[in-house]
Design an enzyme around this catalytic site. Structure first.
Site, PDB file in Angstrom:
ATOM      1  N   TYR A 139     -18.710 -29.532  13.995  1.00  0.00           N
ATOM      2  CA  TYR A 139     -20.119 -29.405  14.386  1.00  0.00           C
ATOM      3  C   TYR A 139     -20.975 -29.577  13.136  1.00  0.00           C
ATOM      4  O   TYR A 139     -20.673 -28.989  12.086  1.00  0.00           O
ATOM      5  CB  TYR A 139     -20.362 -28.023  15.004  1.00  0.00           C
ATOM      6  CG  TYR A 139     -21.798 -27.760  15.372  1.00  0.00           C
ATOM      7  CD1 TYR A 139     -22.415 -28.453  16.410  1.00  0.00           C
ATOM      8  CD2 TYR A 139     -22.548 -26.807  14.693  1.00  0.00           C
ATOM      9  CE1 TYR A 139     -23.734 -28.203  16.764  1.00  0.00           C
ATOM     10  CE2 TYR A 139     -23.871 -26.544  15.044  1.00  0.00           C
ATOM     11  CZ  TYR A 139     -24.453 -27.247  16.082  1.00  0.00           C
ATOM     12  OH  TYR A 139     -25.761 -26.994  16.423  1.00  0.00           O
ATOM     13  N   ASP A 230     -19.344 -31.490   4.956  1.00  0.00           N
ATOM     14  CA  ASP A 230     -20.254 -30.511   5.537  1.00  0.00           C
ATOM     15  C   ASP A 230     -19.728 -29.131   5.138  1.00  0.00           C
ATOM     16  O   ASP A 230     -18.832 -28.587   5.777  1.00  0.00           O
ATOM     17  CB  ASP A 230     -20.297 -30.673   7.058  1.00  0.00           C
ATOM     18  CG  ASP A 230     -21.193 -29.628   7.699  1.00  0.00           C
ATOM     19  OD1 ASP A 230     -21.566 -28.663   7.015  1.00  0.00           O
ATOM     20  OD2 ASP A 230     -21.508 -29.784   8.899  1.00  0.00           O
ATOM     21  N   LYS A 258     -25.992 -21.775   5.303  1.00  0.00           N
ATOM     22  CA  LYS A 258     -25.457 -20.422   5.493  1.00  0.00           C
ATOM     23  C   LYS A 258     -25.424 -19.559   4.214  1.00  0.00           C
ATOM     24  O   LYS A 258     -26.446 -19.015   3.839  1.00  0.00           O
ATOM     25  CB  LYS A 258     -24.094 -20.509   6.158  1.00  0.00           C
ATOM     26  CG  LYS A 258     -24.208 -21.278   7.508  1.00  0.00           C
ATOM     27  CD  LYS A 258     -23.288 -20.783   8.553  1.00  0.00           C
ATOM     28  CE  LYS A 258     -23.139 -21.761   9.701  1.00  0.00           C
ATOM     29  NZ  LYS A 258     -23.923 -21.405  10.868  1.00  0.00           N
TER      30      LYS A 258
HETATM   31  C1  LIG Z   1     -20.419 -26.761   9.738  1.00  0.00           C
HETATM   32  C2  LIG Z   1     -21.837 -26.697  10.229  1.00  0.00           C
HETATM   33  N1  LIG Z   1     -22.667 -27.708   9.938  1.00  0.00           N
HETATM   34  C3  LIG Z   1     -23.956 -27.707  10.339  1.00  0.00           C
HETATM   35  C4  LIG Z   1     -24.457 -26.661  11.080  1.00  0.00           C
HETATM   36  C5  LIG Z   1     -25.886 -26.672  11.510  1.00  0.00           C
HETATM   37  O1  LIG Z   1     -26.582 -25.728  10.749  1.00  0.00           O
HETATM   38  P1  LIG Z   1     -27.969 -25.138  11.293  1.00  0.00           P
HETATM   39  O2  LIG Z   1     -27.631 -24.281  12.458  1.00  0.00           O
HETATM   40  O3  LIG Z   1     -28.499 -24.372  10.110  1.00  0.00           O
HETATM   41  O4  LIG Z   1     -28.814 -26.314  11.645  1.00  0.00           O
HETATM   42  C6  LIG Z   1     -23.633 -25.583  11.400  1.00  0.00           C
HETATM   43  C7  LIG Z   1     -24.139 -24.454  12.197  1.00  0.00           C
HETATM   44  O5  LIG Z   1     -23.440 -23.616  12.675  1.00  0.00           O
HETATM   45  C8  LIG Z   1     -22.285 -25.612  10.974  1.00  0.00           C
HETATM   46  O6  LIG Z   1     -21.438 -24.603  11.271  1.00  0.00           O
END
Ligand SMILES: Cc1ncc(COP(=O)(O)O)c(C=O)c1O
Length: 420
Positions: A139, A230, A258
């Site tokens: 994700y 990511d 995060k």
């Molecule tokens: C691995 C990863 N990338 C991107 C995102 C998206 O981040 P945001 O919710 O701050 O847009 C998340 C959100 O949970 C994530 O776990």
């Protein structure tokens, strides 16, 4: 009727499904939070939970860490939004680039999805290609071209309603941990970037198999595609330098969020000048936001990142190893097939004969059993994310002596859940 139920009935009237992010919902209603401190979160009825959701990993130091809270409050008194640059933004970018792309640059954005959108735009501009290769179960935020086989809240759906087919047309998807499938797609298509969670944390926790990340590094380089890690979850979580430090593989671009913000909204995309200097205003790749580099978030992030010291990671790793083995022992004692994964302070249990290495194997796990365990844990005062597609996280606010109690709660919850 308890207060959380009353608040939920009220929220549903003005907020879609009563929640501002889908994963926050579980039936019949989520508990409503009133406050949190250290390892605990309290609901609106005064019940206290040990928090193993920890802001989906953001709260490496636990809730309301005094240093982070002090820094944010002090900045809030000096102003919360300037819309001109500050010295603190440069300081934070120096810390980030020092760990993730020495000699490079970081652009601060508001959330992980913004970082993903920026990374894709940079990669497409740099390569002159439009295709993106991602992995099923990873994700990367609620971004149209990435809402394909996206794990977490979107798992199982090829995309979301409202995403035009054209938006997902340039997105190729390979199974996680399958470098051969990725290589095959890279051979057959001109790909701008390979985007991957270096340890996948949105289909439960699925660590990379031996050689997977190294193969992606080699294959993407050979294909002329950028490798984007990511590290929204893994950044500052697995190690100060994230998964790339832990697994020893360097991407071209890194996304962080995060734990970077220490509980405040902040994210970053970073990489070498040859890529990052393509961003506007110096370059032709447009990217902008009113709240980017928000002073309160940056102050919190500086306080948080400065306290992410190596001994913290060894302590968290030891506690998490202890907890993971207690969970596994409890499941074995209950005669339940299971797999427990752990990476530093992240962990998750799957009720399956295993192995669990990709989205397909996660789907085969017993999700109903997980749901029963979640409810039972909650009734025992332990809060984990409600879905098998999420991961659990320890924070520095836990002490080694807390782990036995958590292990007992898991044991009792697994026994109860196994009776159906
Ligand atoms: C691995 C990863 N990338 C991107 C995102 C998206 O981040 P945001 O919710 O701050 O847009 C998340 C959100 O949970 C994530 O776990």
């Amino acid at each position: 009727m308890d207060r959380s139920s009353r608040l939920y009935a009220r929220s549903r009237r003005s907020i879609p499904s009563g929640v501002n992010s889908p994963v926050r919902f579980y039936a019949p209603r989520p508990f409503f939070a009133s406050r949190a401190r250290g390892r605990h979160i309290w609901d609106a009825d005064g019940a206290r939970y040990s928090d193993l959701c920890n802001g989906y990993g953001a709260l490496l130091l636990g809730h309301a860490d005094p240093g982070v809270a002090r820094a944010a409050a002090a900045q809030a008194r000096k102003g919360s939004l300037y819309c001109v640059p500050t010295e603190q933004e440069a300081e934070l970018a120096e810390l980030v680039t020092g760990l993730y792309c020495p000699g490079g640059r970081a652009r601060l954005v508001n959330g992980g999805a913004d970082a993903a959108a920026a990374a894709i735009r940079i990669a497409r501009a740099a390569t002159g290609r439009s295709k993106i290769l991602k992995f099923a179960g990873c994700y990367h935020g609620a971004v149209d071209p990435l809402l394909v086989e996206a794990g977490s809240g979107a798992a199982g759906a090829p995309s979301s309603a409202g995403v035009p087919r054209q938006a997902a047309r340039d997105t190729l998807v390979a199974p996680y941990n399958d470098a051969a499938a990725a290589g095959d797609l890279l051979d057959r298509h001109d790909v701008a970037c390979v985007m991957v969670e270096p340890a996948a944390a949105n289909m439960g926790l699925v660590p990379p198999g031996r050689g997977f990340l190294r193969s992606l590094r080699r294959l993407s380089r050979r294909a002329g595609a950028l490798l984007v890690f990511d590290e929204v979850v893994t950044g500052f979580r697995l190690a100060p330098g994230g998964a790339q430090e832990a697994y020893g593989v360097r991407p071209d671009l890194t996304m962080l969020a995060k734990a970077l913000g220490g509980g405040y909204p902040l994210a970053a995309v970073c990489g070498p000048p040859r890529l990052m200097d393509r961003l506007a205003p110096g370059g032709p790749v447009y990217q902008a936001s009113t709240y980017a580099g928000n002073p309160v978030s940056v102050a919190a992030a500086l306080a948080a990142v400065r306290s992410y010291k190596r001994p913290l990671y060894s302590r968290l790793g030891r506690m998490c190893r202890d907890l993971a083995s207690r969970i596994s022992d409890a499941a074995s004692d209950a005669g339940v097939e299971h797999v427990v994964h752990r990476a530093s302070s992240i962990f998750q249990v799957f009720f399956t004969g295993g192995p669990v290495r990709d989205l397909e194997s996660v789907r085969r796990a017993d999700h109903a059993m997980f749901g029963r365990m979640f409810r039972s844990l909650l009734s025992r005062g332990v809060f984990v994310a409600p879905s098998q597609y999420e991961s659990s996280f320890l924070s520095a606010a836990y002490r080694p002596e807390d782990v036995a109690g958590l292990g007992e709660a898991y044991g009792a919850a697994i026994r109860e859940a196994s009776h159906g």
